[in-house]
Write an enzyme that holds these catalytic residues in place. Structure first.
Site, short mmCIF file in Angstrom:
data_model
loop_
_atom_site.label_atom_id
_atom_site.label_comp_id
_atom_site.label_asym_id
_atom_site.label_seq_id
_atom_site.Cartn_x
_atom_site.Cartn_y
_atom_site.Cartn_z
NE ARG A 16 -3.21 2.55 2.85
CZ ARG A 16 -4.12 2.75 3.79
NH1 ARG A 16 -4.46 1.77 4.59
NH2 ARG A 16 -4.70 3.92 3.94
CG ASN A 43 -10.72 -0.75 -0.52
OD1 ASN A 43 -11.80 -0.57 -1.08
ND2 ASN A 43 -10.42 -0.23 0.66
CG HIS A 63 -13.84 4.65 -2.37
ND1 HIS A 63 -12.59 4.22 -2.03
CD2 HIS A 63 -14.65 4.28 -1.34
CE1 HIS A 63 -12.62 3.62 -0.85
NE2 HIS A 63 -13.86 3.64 -0.41
CE1 TYR A 108 -10.99 6.87 -0.62
CE2 TYR A 108 -12.97 6.88 0.72
CZ TYR A 108 -11.68 6.44 0.50
OH TYR A 108 -11.08 5.58 1.38
#
Ligand code: G6P
Length: 437
Positions: A98, A152, A203, A256
C-alpha cells in the site's frame, strides 16, 4: 443454507486489524443470525497477526457467552468448504505494498491513494488474480455461498468477480453507512431516521436526496454541507468544499470526491503530510502496531475504541447487516456494490455500481436510477471506463490495456506520467503480478 446447524462464515484475511469489528457485528446480531462457526483464514506471513486477533475474537465470544466456534487456519479450502458466507478483507502484499502504491504516483505529481487513482489500479492488479482464485474454490467447495467482498478497491474487485466467475457476490464499503451516520450526527438524530438516496460507484458516490423520517430535507441539508458542517472519513483530509459549488451541484459528495473536485489542494496536502508524518499507509502501520499491542492483552475482551482511528471503522455494520438481510430474506434496502443490470441507464449492464438495493436471500437488486444528471455523468462514465480497463488488464496482464486504463483516469495528468507510473508499478510489484510476463 445450513439453518439447523447454524451458519458457517469464512473470513479471508482474518488476521486483519478490522476483524474485531466483524466479530462484534456477529455477536450483536446473534439472535437473528445464528452463526455457529467462524473460520479466520490468513497466509503464512500473516500468521502472527491471525493468532493475536483470533485469540481476541475468542475472548470476545466467550465474554458474550455465545456458542460460536472461532477457528484459525492457513488452509483456505478447509475454511471455504460448505461455508454459507465467505467474507474477503485481505491485502495482497500487506501495508508495504500500500505504501508503494501511495508513493509511486506522488513521485510524478499525481494523487497517491490506496483506492483512488493509480494506487487503486496497482492494488487491483495484485488483488484480482487472488480473488478469482478464491472464487474457483467457492465454485467448487461451497457453490451456494455468498461472497461478501470488502477487499479494496471494493467496486472494482466486485466487478471482476461478477464478470469472471459464477459466484454470488455483493461488494461493500463503509462510505455510504458513514455518510448516513455523519448526516444523522449533523441533524442530531439517530441514523435509523435518516435515508439517503445515493448515486454512483464505489468511492465516487453522491447523495441525491436525503430524508428525515420520510420527509425530503435535501435543500436544507445541502445548505448545511455548503456551510462546512459535514465531516470526513478518518483517512481523508477534511478540506472544505466550495459552498457555491455544493449549492450548484445540488447533491452532497462523498469524502473521496475531494480527490476529483479539489485535486490540487488534495495533492498538496498529500505531499506535505508525506514529508511530515509519512503517507496514510505509513501512518496506518504505526496505528496497527499499537492496535496489535492492545489486542495481545489477555484481559481485553471487547473491540477496543482505538479501532475507530481507522478509516474503515464501523464496516461491520455494513457487513453483518447485509449478511443478516440475505440470511433472513429481509428485502430491506442497503447500499451495496452490485451488478448494474440497467439501474443506471448510462452505464453498461454488466458493470458494478454502488446503489440502494433490495436485499433478499436469492438476490440483491439495485433500485432503478435511470439516467444520471449531466453534471456527474461524465465523471462516472470515465472512471467506470478506467475500472473496466483495469479489470481487463489484471486478468490478461496486457501492458497496452493497463496503459489505456491509467491514461483514461482523470487524476493522471498525461500519458507520459501514466507510462512512468505503470512501469514503476510493474517493477515494484513483480512478485505479486505474475500475469505481467
Ligand atoms: C475508508 C474506505 C475504505 C478504506 C479505509 C482505509 O473507510 O472506505 O475502503 O479501506 O478508509 O482506512 P485506513 O485507516 O486503512 O487508512
Amino acid at each position: 443454507m445450513t439453518t439447523k446447524k447454524g451458519l458457517k462464515i469464512a473470513t479471508i484475511g482474518g488476521g486483519s486489524s478490522y476483524t474485531p469489528e466483524l466479530i462484534e457485528g456477529f455477536i450483536n446480531r446473534y439472535e437473528e443470525l445464528p452463526v455457529k462457526e467462524i473460520y479466520l483464514v490468513d497466509i503464512e506471513e500473516g500468521k502472527e497477526k491471525l493468532d493475536i486477533v483470533g485469540n481476541l475474537a475468542k475472548r470476545m465470544v466467550k465474554k458474550a457467552g455465545l456458542d460460536i466456534d472461532i477457528h484459525l487456519t492457513l488452509d483456505r479450502r478447509e475454511a471455504i468448504k460448505d461455508a454459507d458466507f465467505v467474507t474477503t478483507q485481505f491485502r495482497v502484499g500487506q501495508l508495504d505494498a500500500r505504501i508503494r502504491d501511495e508513493k509511486i504516483p506522488l513521485r510524478y505529481g499525481s494523487i497517491g491513494q490506496e483506492t483512488t487513482g493509480a494506487g487503486g489500479f496497482a492494488k487491483a492488479q495484485r488483488t484480482i488474480p487472488v480473488i478469482l482464485d478464491i472464487c474457483k474454490d467457492i465454485e467448487e467447495l461451497s457453490p451456494n455461498a455468498w461472497l461478501i467482498n470488502f477487499t479494496n478497491p471494493s467496486g472494482i474487485v466486485t466487478e471482476a468477480v461478477v464478470k469472471h466467475s459464477n459466484v454470488k457476490v455483493a461488494g461493500l464499503c463503509n462510505v455510504p453507512i458513514g455518510m448516513v451516520n455523519d448526516s444523522a450526527d449533523m441533524l442530531g438524530v439517530t441514523p435509523d431516521r435518516v435515508y439517503i438516496d445515493f448515486v454512483g460507484i464505489n468511492h465516487l458516490l453522491w447523495g441525491r436526496k436525503i430524508y428525515l423520517d420520510g420527509k425530503d430535507i435535501t435543500d436544507n441539508f445541502i445548505e448545511e454541507v455548503a456551510a462546512g458542517k459535514s465531516s470526513t472519513m478518518k483517512n481523508i483530509p477534511d478540506l472544505d468544499w466550495d459552498p457555491d459549488f455544493i449549492r450548484s451541484l445540488g447533491m452532497f459528495p462523498c469524502s473521496y470526491l475531494r480527490y476529483y473536485y479539489l485535486t490540487d489542494e488534495m495533492l498538496k496536502e498529500e505531499q506535505e503530510s508525506a514529508k511530515l508524518e509519512g503517507t496514510r499507509g505509513e501512518v496506518v502501520k504505526k496505528i496497527e502496531h499499537e492496535l496489535f499491542d492492545l489486542y495481545k492483552k489477555p484481559d481485553l475482551d471487547i473491540k477496543p475504541p482505538q479501532l475507530a482511528e481507522r478509516g474503515g471503522a464501523h464496516y461491520s455494520d455494513a457487513a453483518c447487516s447485509l449478511i443478516n438481510s440475505i440470511y433472513n430474506d429481509k428485502k430491506d434496502i442497503q447500499i451495496v456494490n452490485v451488478k448494474n443490470n440497467g439501474a443506471i441507464s448510462d452505464l453498461p449492464d454488466n458493470v458494478v455500481i454502488e446503489a440502494n438495493s433490495i436485499v433478499g436471500f436469492k438476490d440483491i437488486k439495485p433500485i432503478n436510477i435511470g439516467s444520471i444528471p449531466t453534471r456527474i455523468k461524465g465523471l462516472i462514465q470515465v472512471v467506470k471506463a478506467y475500472e473496466e480497463l483495469t479489470i481487463e488488464a489484471a486478468v490478461t496482464g496486457d501492458y497496452d490495456t493497463a496503459l489505456q486504463a491509467l491514461s483514461v483516469h482523470p487524476l493522471i495528468p498525461s500519458v507520459t506520467v501514466a507510462k512512468k507510473i505503470l512501469n514503476d508499478i510493474i517493477k515494484e510489484n513483480k512478485e505479486y503480478l505474475p500475469q505481467y510476463k
